[in-house]
Design an enzyme around this catalytic site. Structure first.
Site, mmCIF file in Angstrom:
data_model
loop_
_atom_site.group_PDB
_atom_site.id
_atom_site.type_symbol
_atom_site.label_atom_id
_atom_site.label_comp_id
_atom_site.label_asym_id
_atom_site.label_seq_id
_atom_site.Cartn_x
_atom_site.Cartn_y
_atom_site.Cartn_z
ATOM 1 N N LYS A 205 0.828 -1.205 0.000
ATOM 2 C CA LYS A 205 0.000 0.000 0.000
ATOM 3 C C LYS A 205 0.868 1.263 0.000
ATOM 4 O O LYS A 205 0.652 2.201 -0.776
ATOM 5 C CB LYS A 205 -0.906 -0.018 1.239
ATOM 6 C CG LYS A 205 -1.628 1.268 1.518
ATOM 7 C CD LYS A 205 -2.728 1.525 0.528
ATOM 8 C CE LYS A 205 -3.295 2.919 0.678
ATOM 9 N NZ LYS A 205 -4.421 3.171 -0.180
ATOM 10 N N CYS A 259 -4.113 10.805 0.956
ATOM 11 C CA CYS A 259 -3.375 9.547 0.762
ATOM 12 C C CYS A 259 -1.963 9.792 0.241
ATOM 13 O O CYS A 259 -0.988 9.560 0.938
ATOM 14 C CB CYS A 259 -4.104 8.648 -0.230
ATOM 15 S SG CYS A 259 -5.833 8.455 0.168
HETATM 16 N N1 SAJ Z 1 -1.962 14.576 -9.026
HETATM 17 C C1 SAJ Z 1 -1.099 15.296 -9.808
HETATM 18 N N2 SAJ Z 1 -0.676 14.743 -10.978
HETATM 19 C C2 SAJ Z 1 -1.102 13.510 -11.387
HETATM 20 C C3 SAJ Z 1 -1.966 12.772 -10.573
HETATM 21 C C4 SAJ Z 1 -2.384 13.341 -9.394
HETATM 22 O O1 SAJ Z 1 -0.684 16.413 -9.472
HETATM 23 O O2 SAJ Z 1 -0.685 13.100 -12.459
HETATM 24 C C5 SAJ Z 1 -2.418 15.142 -7.752
HETATM 25 C C6 SAJ Z 1 -3.939 15.297 -7.704
HETATM 26 O O3 SAJ Z 1 -4.363 16.491 -8.265
HETATM 27 C C7 SAJ Z 1 -4.169 15.214 -6.201
HETATM 28 C C8 SAJ Z 1 -3.105 14.235 -5.704
HETATM 29 O O4 SAJ Z 1 -2.112 14.225 -6.727
HETATM 30 O O5 SAJ Z 1 -3.956 16.469 -5.596
HETATM 31 C C9 SAJ Z 1 -3.593 12.835 -5.439
HETATM 32 O O6 SAJ Z 1 -4.479 12.424 -6.461
HETATM 33 P P1 SAJ Z 1 -4.592 10.896 -6.963
HETATM 34 O O7 SAJ Z 1 -5.651 10.833 -7.980
HETATM 35 O O8 SAJ Z 1 -3.265 10.429 -7.321
HETATM 36 O O9 SAJ Z 1 -4.952 10.111 -5.674
HETATM 37 P P2 SAJ Z 1 -6.129 10.065 -4.579
HETATM 38 O O10 SAJ Z 1 -5.550 10.592 -3.309
HETATM 39 O O11 SAJ Z 1 -7.378 10.669 -5.048
HETATM 40 O O12 SAJ Z 1 -6.387 8.491 -4.457
HETATM 41 C C10 SAJ Z 1 -5.288 7.645 -4.380
HETATM 42 C C11 SAJ Z 1 -5.523 6.524 -5.359
HETATM 43 N N3 SAJ Z 1 -4.272 5.996 -5.768
HETATM 44 C C12 SAJ Z 1 -3.951 5.884 -7.080
HETATM 45 O O13 SAJ Z 1 -4.641 6.275 -7.982
HETATM 46 C C13 SAJ Z 1 -2.664 5.199 -7.318
HETATM 47 C C14 SAJ Z 1 -6.331 5.397 -4.783
HETATM 48 O O14 SAJ Z 1 -6.254 4.226 -5.575
HETATM 49 C C15 SAJ Z 1 -5.904 5.050 -3.386
HETATM 50 O O15 SAJ Z 1 -6.750 4.106 -2.809
HETATM 51 C C16 SAJ Z 1 -5.984 6.278 -2.562
HETATM 52 O O16 SAJ Z 1 -5.061 7.224 -3.081
HETATM 53 C C17 SAJ Z 1 -5.638 5.928 -1.144
HETATM 54 O O17 SAJ Z 1 -6.550 5.854 -0.307
HETATM 55 O O18 SAJ Z 1 -4.487 5.633 -0.856
#
Ligand code: SAJ
Length: 433
Positions: A205, A259
């Protein structure tokens, strides 16, 4: 192993959907939360979490009496701990909720029970924190009762779908525990259930989210380099990603949510001597809102005082209503503290009340007297705005854009001066690959 009754501790983003899904599969579920407002709200049919399909599912589960909610656990066949693990100011994991939930189970623990920890936790938490507390019952873990760590991996906005469809990692403290965990998740999971040991599951995780954080950090650093070297980062990343083994993520205003920006710290805390890369990536992403502020300062020739800025988007990522740990909010607050007059509009939470931020409930109100429009979150409804629509709604002719949006010569032809994150080239008219 057979489960007739399951007690879920923590009715948040993960616990409530899990409880409702189990109830929907005919299990008698006791949903426990220490927050009386949440429990009383649910008893009165008020679902406090905004997630597609959840309202209906919870209402049905409560109506059928398969799901009951209360503030104290009861004896059950299995206990699932799904409470938050935030961090303290100094970034150490705050394990108080996990500790309290585990302690609350002890008086109800019986032979043959299964206890699952789902909360994201530092490595070795299951073995070194959870098991010793549960053994205060006088029962022996792995023999008299079973313990697994099984992280949630669902994406906010798609929780109900991913809860059922995603592959599930089940890490037992021993083989029998793992098998019991597989039987529990087998009740509703259509994804592959992978058995391993509990510490591997904890690491998996943390590795997933740390990998993502580091990938975003490199994208953010690349955006600064592109700015410096007269390159368009959006074009450069789309070309680099044509390589079959390269997948650079997207630069932006920073990493928010509860997360990706939190979990890597658990590794840093557990082994600082081995985590310099993880640490640096966290620092890079934490600094990104400030990089966006320098872009605003550059656009305004460092004159923030009294400048009327329309800030579009406050959520932590596009197309969600979740404002927790949002880097966009950090940008808006800092600009306001520096003397700018910022009106912020978040279409997914038009009634948001945030300390130190003036929010408005209509896009028009934010735009009507703005001198600068600052696009912070790439919500679809912002991306679809045309230069003509913007021209007619605002006197501002200066746009600062922290997303891959509002590109092309029609924007300049409409009279706008553009400052894009990661675009150091003046002729930014190349279409993305
Ligand atoms: N972000 C960027 N660039 C990207 C992707 C995301 O700047 O290319 C930013 C987003 O805007 C946001 C942050 O990162 O501020 C996190 O966004 P995210 O979509 O990566 O993640 P979360 O926090 O919404 O959800 C994640 C998910 N992980 C992945 O997609 C790998 C989810 O599967 C997990 O279960 C969750 O974290 C968790 O609970 O850990």
């Amino acid at each position: 192993m057979n489960f007739e009754k399951v007690c879920v501790l923590g009715l948040g983003y993960i616990g409530l959907p899990t409880a409702a899904v189990l109830a929907g599969h005919g299990i008698n579920v006791i949903g426990v939360d220490i927050n009386r407002d949440i429990v009383n709200g649910l008893k009165n049919g008020k679902v406090h979490i905004c997630e597609e399909g959840l309202d209906e599912l919870v209402t049905e589960a409560l109506g059928s009496r398969k799901l009951k909610v209360c503030t104290e656990p009861e004896p059950a066949d299995a206990f699932i701990i799904a409470v938050p693990t935030p961090f303290y100011e100094d970034k150490r994991a705050d394990m108080r909720a996990v500790t309290a939930a585990t302690e609350a189970i002890v008086p109800h623990l019986r032979r043959g029970n299964l206890v699952v920890l789902e909360s994201t936790s530092p490595p070795l938490t299951t073995r070194n924190l959870v098991v010793p507390i549960l053994e205060r019952s006088g029962l022996k873990a792995g023999e008299d009762f079973y313990v697994v760590y099984s992280p949630e991996r669902v994406l906010p906005g798609r929780i109900l779908k991913e809860l059922v469809e995603n592959a599930r990692v089940v890490g037992g403290i021993n083989e029998t525990s793992g098998e019991a965990g597989r039987d529990l998740y087998g009740i509703f999971s259509k994804g592959k259930i992978v058995l391993t040991d509990c510490t591997t599951a904890e690491m998996v995780k943390l590795m997933e989210n740390t990998y993502r954080d580091i990938n975003i950090a490199i994208a953010n650093e690349f955006s600064r380099l592109a700015d410096r070297f007269g390159v368009d980062i959006w074009e450069a990343i789309s070309i680099a990603n044509l390589h079959p083994r390269v997948k650079i993520l997207t630069p932006g205003v920073g990493v928010g949510g509860h997360c990706i920006g939190v979990d890597p710290w658990f590794l840093v805390e557990a082994a600082p001597e081995f985590t310099s890369l993880v640490y640096t990536a966290r620092r890079v992403n934490d600094a990104q809102p400030h990089y966006v502020i320098t872009l605003v300062r550059r656009a305004l020739q460092d004159q923030l005082l009294g400048k009327r800025i329309a800030a579009l988007g406050l959520s932590y990522k596009p197309d969600v209503d979740d404002l927790r740990e949002s880097p966009a909010i950090e940008v808006v607050k800092t600009l306001a503290e520096a003397g700018a007059v910022v009106k912020a509009y978040e279409p997914y939470k038009v009634d948001a009340m945030i300390d130190g931020i003036q929010t408005v409930d209509r896009l028009e109100t934010a735009l009507i007297d703005a001198e600068v429009v600052l696009l912070l979150v790439g919500h679809k409804r912002f991306l679809s705005l045309t230069p003509q629509q913007l021209v007619s709604q605002t006197p501002a002719r200066l746009l600062v854009v922290a997303a891959n949006a509002w590109r092309g010569k029609e924007w300049v032809e409409a009279g706008f001066r553009m400052f894009h994150l990661g675009v150091g080239r003046s002729d930014m008219f190349f279409p993305a690959v």
